[in-house]
Structure formats: structure tokens, C-alpha cells
Design a protein around this motif. Structure first.
Motif, PDB file in Angstrom:
ATOM      1  N   MET A 292       9.546 -27.874  18.859  1.00  0.00           N
ATOM      2  CA  MET A 292       9.545 -29.296  19.136  1.00  0.00           C
ATOM      3  C   MET A 292       9.131 -29.580  20.587  1.00  0.00           C
ATOM      4  O   MET A 292       8.390 -30.514  20.840  1.00  0.00           O
ATOM      5  CB  MET A 292      10.932 -29.873  18.866  1.00  0.00           C
ATOM      6  N   MET A 293       9.643 -28.774  21.515  1.00  0.00           N
ATOM      7  CA  MET A 293       9.339 -29.033  22.921  1.00  0.00           C
ATOM      8  C   MET A 293       7.859 -28.824  23.238  1.00  0.00           C
ATOM      9  O   MET A 293       7.319 -29.501  24.104  1.00  0.00           O
ATOM     10  CB  MET A 293      10.193 -28.139  23.828  1.00  0.00           C
ATOM     11  N   VAL A 294       7.210 -27.915  22.522  1.00  0.00           N
ATOM     12  CA  VAL A 294       5.801 -27.636  22.786  1.00  0.00           C
ATOM     13  C   VAL A 294       4.919 -28.835  22.470  1.00  0.00           C
ATOM     14  O   VAL A 294       3.860 -29.004  23.067  1.00  0.00           O
ATOM     15  CB  VAL A 294       5.341 -26.384  22.001  1.00  0.00           C
ATOM     16  N   ILE A 295       5.376 -29.708  21.581  1.00  0.00           N
ATOM     17  CA  ILE A 295       4.593 -30.915  21.281  1.00  0.00           C
ATOM     18  C   ILE A 295       5.090 -32.120  22.075  1.00  0.00           C
ATOM     19  O   ILE A 295       4.711 -33.245  21.793  1.00  0.00           O
ATOM     20  CB  ILE A 295       4.574 -31.210  19.769  1.00  0.00           C
ATOM     21  N   GLY A 296       5.964 -31.859  23.073  1.00  0.00           N
ATOM     22  CA  GLY A 296       6.397 -32.926  23.965  1.00  0.00           C
ATOM     23  C   GLY A 296       7.731 -33.571  23.628  1.00  0.00           C
ATOM     24  O   GLY A 296       8.137 -34.519  24.289  1.00  0.00           O
ATOM     25  N   GLU A 297       8.398 -33.072  22.597  1.00  0.00           N
ATOM     26  CA  GLU A 297       9.689 -33.633  22.205  1.00  0.00           C
ATOM     27  C   GLU A 297      10.811 -33.099  23.095  1.00  0.00           C
ATOM     28  O   GLU A 297      10.715 -32.008  23.642  1.00  0.00           O
ATOM     29  CB  GLU A 297      10.000 -33.289  20.749  1.00  0.00           C
ATOM     30  N   ARG A 298      11.872 -33.863  23.180  1.00  0.00           N
ATOM     31  CA  ARG A 298      13.078 -33.434  23.875  1.00  0.00           C
ATOM     32  C   ARG A 298      14.059 -32.919  22.832  1.00  0.00           C
ATOM     33  O   ARG A 298      14.070 -33.403  21.705  1.00  0.00           O
ATOM     34  CB  ARG A 298      13.688 -34.586  24.665  1.00  0.00           C
ATOM     35  N   VAL A 299      14.867 -31.944  23.226  1.00  0.00           N
ATOM     36  CA  VAL A 299      15.811 -31.316  22.310  1.00  0.00           C
ATOM     37  C   VAL A 299      17.221 -31.494  22.861  1.00  0.00           C
ATOM     38  O   VAL A 299      17.463 -31.246  24.046  1.00  0.00           O
ATOM     39  CB  VAL A 299      15.478 -29.813  22.150  1.00  0.00           C
ATOM     40  N   ASN A 300      18.145 -31.919  22.010  1.00  0.00           N
ATOM     41  CA  ASN A 300      19.531 -32.074  22.428  1.00  0.00           C
ATOM     42  C   ASN A 300      20.113 -30.717  22.808  1.00  0.00           C
ATOM     43  O   ASN A 300      19.863 -29.717  22.123  1.00  0.00           O
ATOM     44  CB  ASN A 300      20.373 -32.687  21.319  1.00  0.00           C
ATOM     45  N   ALA A 301      20.878 -30.689  23.900  1.00  0.00           N
ATOM     46  CA  ALA A 301      21.482 -29.445  24.365  1.00  0.00           C
ATOM     47  C   ALA A 301      22.743 -29.751  25.138  1.00  0.00           C
ATOM     48  O   ALA A 301      22.873 -30.810  25.745  1.00  0.00           O
ATOM     49  CB  ALA A 301      20.502 -28.683  25.251  1.00  0.00           C
ATOM     50  N   LYS A 302      23.672 -28.808  25.102  1.00  0.00           N
ATOM     51  CA  LYS A 302      24.882 -28.903  25.900  1.00  0.00           C
ATOM     52  C   LYS A 302      24.772 -27.864  27.005  1.00  0.00           C
ATOM     53  O   LYS A 302      24.935 -26.666  26.762  1.00  0.00           O
ATOM     54  CB  LYS A 302      26.117 -28.645  25.050  1.00  0.00           C
ATOM     55  N   ILE A 303      24.445 -28.339  28.187  1.00  0.00           N
ATOM     56  CA  ILE A 303      24.302 -27.458  29.329  1.00  0.00           C
ATOM     57  C   ILE A 303      25.596 -27.516  30.125  1.00  0.00           C
ATOM     58  O   ILE A 303      26.009 -28.573  30.576  1.00  0.00           O
ATOM     59  CB  ILE A 303      23.110 -27.888  30.232  1.00  0.00           C
ATOM     60  N   GLY A 304      26.226 -26.362  30.286  1.00  0.00           N
ATOM     61  CA  GLY A 304      27.483 -26.316  31.018  1.00  0.00           C
ATOM     62  C   GLY A 304      27.358 -25.423  32.230  1.00  0.00           C
ATOM     63  O   GLY A 304      26.259 -25.040  32.636  1.00  0.00           O
ATOM     64  N   ASP A 305      28.500 -25.083  32.784  1.00  0.00           N
ATOM     65  CA  ASP A 305      28.502 -24.155  33.902  1.00  0.00           C
ATOM     66  C   ASP A 305      28.040 -22.802  33.383  1.00  0.00           C
ATOM     67  O   ASP A 305      28.572 -22.272  32.415  1.00  0.00           O
ATOM     68  CB  ASP A 305      29.909 -24.028  34.496  1.00  0.00           C
ATOM     69  N   PHE A 306      27.060 -22.258  34.047  1.00  0.00           N
ATOM     70  CA  PHE A 306      26.465 -21.018  33.585  1.00  0.00           C
ATOM     71  C   PHE A 306      26.000 -20.220  34.783  1.00  0.00           C
ATOM     72  O   PHE A 306      25.331 -20.755  35.660  1.00  0.00           O
ATOM     73  CB  PHE A 306      25.283 -21.319  32.658  1.00  0.00           C
ATOM     74  N   ALA A 307      26.354 -18.968  34.823  1.00  0.00           N
ATOM     75  CA  ALA A 307      25.928 -18.103  35.924  1.00  0.00           C
ATOM     76  C   ALA A 307      24.516 -17.598  35.639  1.00  0.00           C
ATOM     77  O   ALA A 307      24.268 -16.985  34.607  1.00  0.00           O
ATOM     78  CB  ALA A 307      26.889 -16.937  36.085  1.00  0.00           C
ATOM     79  N   ALA A 308      23.626 -17.839  36.546  1.00  0.00           N
ATOM     80  CA  ALA A 308      22.227 -17.456  36.362  1.00  0.00           C
ATOM     81  C   ALA A 308      22.052 -15.950  36.249  1.00  0.00           C
ATOM     82  O   ALA A 308      21.064 -15.479  35.709  1.00  0.00           O
ATOM     83  CB  ALA A 308      21.383 -17.995  37.514  1.00  0.00           C
TER      84      ALA A 308
ATOM     85  N   ASN B 218      18.043 -33.557  31.185  1.00  0.00           N
ATOM     86  CA  ASN B 218      18.308 -34.936  31.553  1.00  0.00           C
ATOM     87  C   ASN B 218      18.975 -35.637  30.372  1.00  0.00           C
ATOM     88  O   ASN B 218      18.467 -35.574  29.249  1.00  0.00           O
ATOM     89  CB  ASN B 218      17.008 -35.648  31.945  1.00  0.00           C
ATOM     90  N   ASN B 219      20.083 -36.301  30.634  1.00  0.00           N
ATOM     91  CA  ASN B 219      20.784 -37.105  29.621  1.00  0.00           C
ATOM     92  C   ASN B 219      21.042 -36.349  28.321  1.00  0.00           C
ATOM     93  O   ASN B 219      20.792 -36.857  27.225  1.00  0.00           O
ATOM     94  CB  ASN B 219      20.008 -38.389  29.324  1.00  0.00           C
ATOM     95  N   GLY B 220      21.518 -35.109  28.429  1.00  0.00           N
ATOM     96  CA  GLY B 220      21.877 -34.344  27.244  1.00  0.00           C
ATOM     97  C   GLY B 220      20.722 -33.729  26.485  1.00  0.00           C
ATOM     98  O   GLY B 220      20.889 -33.275  25.361  1.00  0.00           O
ATOM     99  N   GLN B 221      19.530 -33.718  27.096  1.00  0.00           N
ATOM    100  CA  GLN B 221      18.363 -33.155  26.430  1.00  0.00           C
ATOM    101  C   GLN B 221      17.599 -32.236  27.373  1.00  0.00           C
ATOM    102  O   GLN B 221      17.574 -32.439  28.586  1.00  0.00           O
ATOM    103  CB  GLN B 221      17.431 -34.266  25.965  1.00  0.00           C
ATOM    104  N   VAL B 222      16.966 -31.212  26.785  1.00  0.00           N
ATOM    105  CA  VAL B 222      16.089 -30.329  27.550  1.00  0.00           C
ATOM    106  C   VAL B 222      14.656 -30.574  27.107  1.00  0.00           C
ATOM    107  O   VAL B 222      14.393 -30.959  25.967  1.00  0.00           O
ATOM    108  CB  VAL B 222      16.457 -28.837  27.381  1.00  0.00           C
ATOM    109  N   PHE B 223      13.735 -30.341  28.042  1.00  0.00           N
ATOM    110  CA  PHE B 223      12.320 -30.517  27.723  1.00  0.00           C
ATOM    111  C   PHE B 223      11.478 -29.710  28.702  1.00  0.00           C
ATOM    112  O   PHE B 223      11.946 -29.310  29.768  1.00  0.00           O
ATOM    113  CB  PHE B 223      11.916 -32.001  27.744  1.00  0.00           C
ATOM    114  N   ILE B 224      10.249 -29.475  28.322  1.00  0.00           N
ATOM    115  CA  ILE B 224       9.305 -28.753  29.177  1.00  0.00           C
ATOM    116  C   ILE B 224       8.850 -29.723  30.265  1.00  0.00           C
ATOM    117  O   ILE B 224       8.353 -30.802  29.962  1.00  0.00           O
ATOM    118  CB  ILE B 224       8.124 -28.213  28.358  1.00  0.00           C
ATOM    119  N   PRO B 225       9.015 -29.336  31.548  1.00  0.00           N
ATOM    120  CA  PRO B 225       8.833 -30.287  32.640  1.00  0.00           C
ATOM    121  C   PRO B 225       7.398 -30.683  32.982  1.00  0.00           C
ATOM    122  O   PRO B 225       7.192 -31.709  33.604  1.00  0.00           O
ATOM    123  CB  PRO B 225       9.487 -29.597  33.833  1.00  0.00           C
TER     124      PRO B 225
END
Length: 64
Positions: A1-17, A41-48
Motif C-alpha cells: 500500500m505504501m509503495v502506491i502512496g497510501e498511509r498505513v495505520n501503525a502503533k509506534i511506541g517506545d522502541f530501542a533502535a 504522523n497521526n497514527g500512520q506510517v508512510f514513505i516520506p
């Protein structure tokens, strides 16, 4: 989905790189955000940007 420009819902939390425990898609998304491969951004990830989008497209659809 992201490759065609869509945003995907995600839960990003504290995460050690530096963690090598990438077991869920949200952990993978978190790592990709930390390394600048995705934007969150706003609960979604996308290709910048277009350059990364083209590279993902190339890698995903390679025939070999």
C-alpha cells in the motif's frame, strides 16, 4: 500500500533502535521510522519521499 502512496495505520511506541527483536510489523515500522525509511504522523506510517518510494518499488518487484 505504501509503495502506491497510501498511509498505513501503525502503533509506534517506545522502541530501542539497537534492538534486534523485530517480531511484529509495528516493531519493524518503529525501526524504519527511527532510521528515516518511513515517516510517522497521526497514527500512520508512510514513505516520506518519491526517491524512497521508487527504491521500495524496485526492491519489491525485482524478478530474481
Amino acid at each position: 500500500m505504501m509503495v502506491i502512496g497510501e498511509r498505513v495505520n501503525a502503533k509506534i511506541g517506545d522502541f530501542a533502535a539497537v534492538s534486534m527483536e523485530l517480531k511484529t510489523k509495528n516493531q519493524i515500522y518503529s525501526a524504519m521510522v527511527i532510521y528515516g525509511l518511513l515517516t510517522y504522523n497521526n497514527g500512520q506510517v508512510f514513505i516520506p519521499n518519491k526517491e524512497l518510494m521508487l527504491k521500495y518499488d524496485e526492491l519489491l518487484f525485482r524478478e530474481s
